[in-house]
Scaffold this active site. Structure first.
Site, mmCIF file in Angstrom:
data_model
loop_
_atom_site.group_PDB
_atom_site.id
_atom_site.type_symbol
_atom_site.label_atom_id
_atom_site.label_comp_id
_atom_site.label_asym_id
_atom_site.label_seq_id
_atom_site.Cartn_x
_atom_site.Cartn_y
_atom_site.Cartn_z
ATOM 1 N N LYS A 1 40.797 5.671 19.816
ATOM 2 C CA LYS A 1 39.353 5.448 19.706
ATOM 3 C C LYS A 1 39.120 4.232 18.810
ATOM 4 C CE LYS A 1 36.260 8.551 18.999
ATOM 5 N NZ LYS A 1 35.437 8.233 20.171
ATOM 6 N N GLY A 2 38.006 3.550 19.021
ATOM 7 C CA GLY A 2 37.702 2.400 18.189
ATOM 8 C C GLY A 2 37.681 2.786 16.710
ATOM 9 N N GLY B 1 28.567 5.482 21.029
ATOM 10 C CA GLY B 1 28.187 4.696 19.852
ATOM 11 C C GLY B 1 29.325 4.485 18.872
ATOM 12 N N CYS C 1 31.692 -3.565 23.299
ATOM 13 C CA CYS C 1 30.986 -2.290 23.461
ATOM 14 C C CYS C 1 29.492 -2.522 23.638
ATOM 15 C CB CYS C 1 31.221 -1.371 22.274
ATOM 16 S SG CYS C 1 30.371 0.214 22.463
ATOM 17 N N ASN D 1 35.303 -3.610 29.912
ATOM 18 C CA ASN D 1 34.651 -2.479 29.259
ATOM 19 C C ASN D 1 33.583 -1.945 30.213
ATOM 20 O OD1 ASN D 1 33.559 -0.667 27.322
ATOM 21 N ND2 ASN D 1 34.174 -2.047 25.684
ATOM 22 N N GLY E 1 34.327 4.444 35.552
ATOM 23 C CA GLY E 1 34.770 5.254 36.677
ATOM 24 C C GLY E 1 34.832 4.452 37.964
ATOM 25 N N GLY F 1 37.928 2.224 36.451
ATOM 26 C CA GLY F 1 37.924 3.141 37.588
ATOM 27 C C GLY F 1 39.291 3.437 38.167
#
Length: 304
Positions: A45-46, A72, A130, A192, A217, A244
């Site tokens: 995770k970031g 977030g 992001c 992203n 996806g 995806g």
């Protein structure tokens, strides 16, 4: 049959990487499903300098061909990652790629400096893409000069492999790819998520508390394939394809488009075994097609 690939200074046993965000810090997968060392690598995770709570709920919604999230960048922060999460991943013999984020160039550099002494972090993935936070991230991901600036600062702070994750919102993917390559990136990853929205018609309100989120996806796969191909044609450094990828054949398509490795994200939510099954599927596909080295597929797309 050789599945190993090279990303910068990093040799991966196979080209399948768990993408940031949908794999957490690996605990749930390692404890309930499979040995995560079977993957080429795991992207965390970031990680920000300080812990982040993320956006209010609801922050995930399933769509007809994927999902929209507005997490977030919730995360435990640098200190807790190094002291609590990294030791677990190292014990699992996972190749760890730390996804890092910040609101300023200085903040990105401080996170990188904090990770540099820890050999268990094999690489950094610099998240400048992001779309679900109000500052930082995408602000660097749509401006080649800003992207090069933050890449250069992190390059100075972290001596091992540096991957820069690009945004599909950039006006020119080739220009962004060349900018971060010239600033010292060893590789790039893309794409992203794509900004999107879901609406509850009866309530006449957005579904997500953040109003908008990032679409991932199968819906984004054709867009990601095009951008990976554009990026691979623009730079000499390796490209990691994201977007995806649900099956081994999806992964093969990204490699033919120019990706040296791929990241599996949304599929981990649909089927927790997806990433490791894709490793096996790639190996079978190569044997069936008599491909001796999976790296021979990289950029092997035959254009008209």
């Amino acid at each position: 049959m050789q599945l190993s690939v090279q990303i910068g200074k990093l040799e991966l046993k196979n080209p399948v990487i768990a993408a940031s965000g949908t794999f957490g810090y690996g605990e749930e997968f390692a404890e309930s499903f499979y040995e995560i060392a079977k993957l080429g690598a795991v992207v965390t995770k970031g990680i920000s300098l300080e812990p982040r709570a993320g956006n209010e709920m609801p922050r995930v919604i399933e769509t007809a061909a994927g999902m929209i999230n507005a997490i977030g960048l919730a995360n435990v922060g640098l200190h807790a990652f190094v002291s609590e999460k990294l030791p677990f991943l190292v014990k699992q013999r996972a190749v760890v790629i730390a996804n890092i984020l910040g609101s300023t160039v200085e903040e990105y550099a401080k996170v990188a400096e904090g990770l540099a002494p820890h050999e268990g972090v094999a690489a950094i993935e610099l998240n400048i893409s992001c779309p679900n936070v109000s500052c930082g991230g995408i602000a660097f991901g749509i401006d080649p000069k800003a992207a090069a600036g933050v890449t250069g600062a992190v390059r100075k702070a972290f001596p091992r492999t540096l991957i820069v994750k690009l945004s599909p919102q950039a006006a020119s993917i080739p220009e962004m790819a060349r900018a971060v390559e010239s600033a010292g990136a060893d590789a790039i990853s893309l794409i992203n998520t794509i900004p999107a929205m879901a609406i509850d018609a009866k309530a006449r309100r957005p579904v997500l508390a953040n109003v908008t989120g990032g679409l991932s996806g199968p819906a984004v796969k054709p867009i990601a394939l095009r951008m990976v191909h554009e990026a691979a044609c623009a730079v000499k450094i390796p490209v990691v394809g994201i977007g995806g990828i649900m099956t081994a054949e999806d992964a093969i398509e990204f490699m033919l488009a120019g990706a040296t490795a791929v990241q599996v994200g949304t599929a981990n939510f649909v089927a927790p075994m997806a990433a490791v099954e894709i490793v096996g599927g790639i190996e079978k596909w190569c044997r069936d097609e008599k491909v001796a080295r999976v790296s021979d597929l990289v950029g092997a797309l035959e254009l008209p």
